[in-house]
Design an enzyme around this catalytic site. Structure first.
Site, PDB file in Angstrom:
ATOM      1  CD  GLU A   1       3.929  -2.482 -17.998  1.00 44.39           C
ATOM      2  OE1 GLU A   1       4.194  -1.523 -18.751  1.00 44.39           O
ATOM      3  OE2 GLU A   1       4.786  -3.267 -17.552  1.00 44.39           O
TER       4      GLU A   1
ATOM      5  CD  GLU B   1      -6.901   6.907 -12.107  1.00 44.94           C
ATOM      6  OE1 GLU B   1      -8.067   6.582 -11.801  1.00 44.94           O
ATOM      7  OE2 GLU B   1      -5.950   6.081 -12.126  1.00 44.94           O
TER       8      GLU B   1
ATOM      9  CB  ILE C   1      11.017  -5.139  -8.322  1.00 47.76           C
ATOM     10  CG1 ILE C   1      11.376  -3.707  -7.893  1.00 47.76           C
ATOM     11  CG2 ILE C   1      11.823  -5.572  -9.543  1.00 47.76           C
ATOM     12  CD1 ILE C   1      10.968  -2.628  -8.894  1.00 47.76           C
TER      13      ILE C   1
ATOM     14  CB  SER D   1       1.838   7.759 -11.632  1.00 44.74           C
ATOM     15  OG  SER D   1       0.861   6.767 -11.369  1.00 44.74           O
TER      16      SER D   1
ATOM     17  CG  PHE E   1      11.505  -2.832 -16.026  1.00 38.95           C
ATOM     18  CD1 PHE E   1      12.328  -2.425 -17.066  1.00 38.95           C
ATOM     19  CD2 PHE E   1      10.600  -1.928 -15.504  1.00 38.95           C
ATOM     20  CE1 PHE E   1      12.245  -1.135 -17.570  1.00 38.95           C
ATOM     21  CE2 PHE E   1      10.509  -0.637 -16.001  1.00 38.95           C
ATOM     22  CZ  PHE E   1      11.346  -0.242 -17.032  1.00 38.95           C
TER      23      PHE E   1
ATOM     24  N   GLY F   1     -23.806 -14.944  -9.007  1.00 40.33           N
ATOM     25  CA  GLY F   1     -24.412 -14.740  -7.700  1.00 40.33           C
ATOM     26  C   GLY F   1     -23.430 -15.068  -6.591  1.00 40.33           C
TER      27      GLY F   1
ATOM     28  N   PRO G   1       9.141   3.580  -3.709  1.00 41.22           N
ATOM     29  CG  PRO G   1       9.802   2.832  -1.594  1.00 41.22           C
ATOM     30  CD  PRO G   1      10.314   3.025  -2.991  1.00 41.22           C
TER      31      PRO G   1
ATOM     32  CD  GLN H   1     -24.743  -8.558  -9.240  1.00 39.57           C
ATOM     33  OE1 GLN H   1     -23.678  -8.338  -8.689  1.00 39.57           O
ATOM     34  NE2 GLN H   1     -25.905  -8.454  -8.628  1.00 39.57           N
TER      35      GLN H   1
ATOM     36  CB  ALA I   1       9.322   7.438  -8.007  1.00 39.88           C
TER      37      ALA I   1
END
Length: 386
Positions: free
Chosen positions: A366, A370, A156, A131, A122, A342, A127, A339, A129
């Site tokens: 995907e 934001e 891609i 979001s 797909f 450790g 570069p 965590q 474009a």
């Protein structure tokens, strides 16, 4: 609402889980360290997925696919994701966009992908474009019975293995509230098309062995009969797939979180400090409680979105909520797993640092967190601001 899985779905989950444990996980560390997967191994996974009936499970039965409902697809994605994308990608899920194929396209592209004879990729992101997909610059200009494509794509996924790409290019513009917007067309472009160059993109720390590529179009000639859907209507074929894809990414995140949780749980029971298992200390046990709670909430939200998709009632906001919450839960879970482990959580002798690396990309591809918040809030506000 009935939350119980059917007996068929339970059997499906067990079958996929067994496949992952037998056919994928034994190779995960090797592929991660080499940052590549051999042609022999990728072919082996594809053949065994075909034999097991898992290949193209997302495609309708009438074209030879699994014909599964979206809820069952989400359950499969959850189990497959307990192994790196570098391996489970070869249990192929052809782009559902290919259902827009017509005439000879069905024989040349759709059916070979379902049968495992061809692989698609797909190609939308550029570069400049990411979001803002509508700002793509790749253009397709009519030249007789063909189109000439010029521009570039990047990030891609899997393009190096693909036989063809579903490429989105600008074919016209229109005025919208005083601004120029793009009309976009989808094209089926063979990987060996003259004027197309494909090369490996920057190395990514997530999912080593699963590579992204750059694609460059220099007067790449594509026959008009390889337009997918209609000219200027590329978003029509893309949007349904993109929305459904977010739910499946959410399911991927749930599966990864479950795997990290199980590893952290086992470590908490086995690791001894101050004369007892570290799981006996509230500093660790409360982390486990929070992790389990958030994972279950993410799973329920994801499966509910998949169920709504089956009912035809899922909105973009539903898909956005599932993707947003599940990906951010995964981030918190793997961080807490590190965590709990450790120092050993950051050593590459164990799987936790690999899970931690792989999880980070889920809040980006995907649609970033934001963007999902933008989609959700816009849907909430729309009825009040018309």
């Amino acid at each position: 609402m009935d939350f119980k899985l059917s007996s068929e779905q339970e059997m499906l989950v067990e079958s996929v889980r067994s496949f992952v444990e037998k056919e994928l996980l034994p190779y995960e560390e090797e592929v991660d360290r080499a940052d590549t997967i051999s042609p022999e191994l990728s072919a082996q996974i594809r053949e065994r997925a075909l034999a097991a009936g898992f290949y193209a499970f997302n495609m309708p039965e009438e074209v030879g696919g699994g014909g599964l409902d979206y809820l069952s697809q989400a359950l499969i994605e959850r189990e497959l994701s307990k192994c790196s994308w570098a391996l489970h990608v070869f249990v192929a899920r052809p782009s559902k966009i290919l259902m827009a194929c017509r005439g000879q396209q069905i024989e040349d592209y759709l059916l070979p992908c379902v049968r495992g004879e061809k692989i698609d990729c797909f190609a939308l992101t550029e570069p400049g474009a990411g979001s803002d997909a509508n700002s793509i610059k790749t253009r397709a200009v009519r030249d007789g019975d063909d189109f000439l494509l010029n521009g570039a794509k990047h990030f891609i996924s899997h393009a190096g293995h693909a036989d063809f790409a579903i490429v989105f290019a600008v074919t016209d513009t229109y005025d919208y509230k005083g601004r120029q917007r793009n009309k976009v067309t989808a094209f089926l472009v063979d990987s060996d098309a003259p004027g197309l160059t494909i090369r490996r993109g920057p190395k990514c720390v997530s999912n080593r062995g699963y590579h992204t590529f750059e694609m460059f179009f220099d007067d790449c000639r594509v026959p008009a009969n390889k337009v997918l859907g209609e000219v200027d209507k590329g978003w029509d074929v893309a949007n349904a797939w993109l929305t459904a894809g977010r739910v499946m990414v959410a399911a991927n995140c749930v599966g990864q979180a479950q795997r990290a949780m199980q590893a952290a749980l086992q470590w908490s029971a086995d690791r001894q400090q101050f004369g007892q298992a570290i799981g006996n200390y509230q500093g660790v046990s409360f982390k486990l409680a929070d992790m389990a709670t958030e994972i279950q909430a993410a799973e329920l939200l994801t499966l509910h979105a998949a169920w709504k998709m089956d009912q035809g009632s899922m909105t973009d906001g539903d898909a956005g909520m599932a993707k947003l919450f599940a990906s951010e839960v995964l981030g918190r879970v793997v961080d807490e797993a590190v965590q709990i482990y450790g120092g050993m959580g950051l050593m590459d002798e164990g799987p936790i640092e690999r899970m931690w690396r792989n999880a980070r990309i889920e809040r980006i591809w995907e649609g970033t967190s934001e963007i999902q918040r933008h989609i959700i809030s816009r849907e909430l506000l729309r009825p009040l601001m018309n």
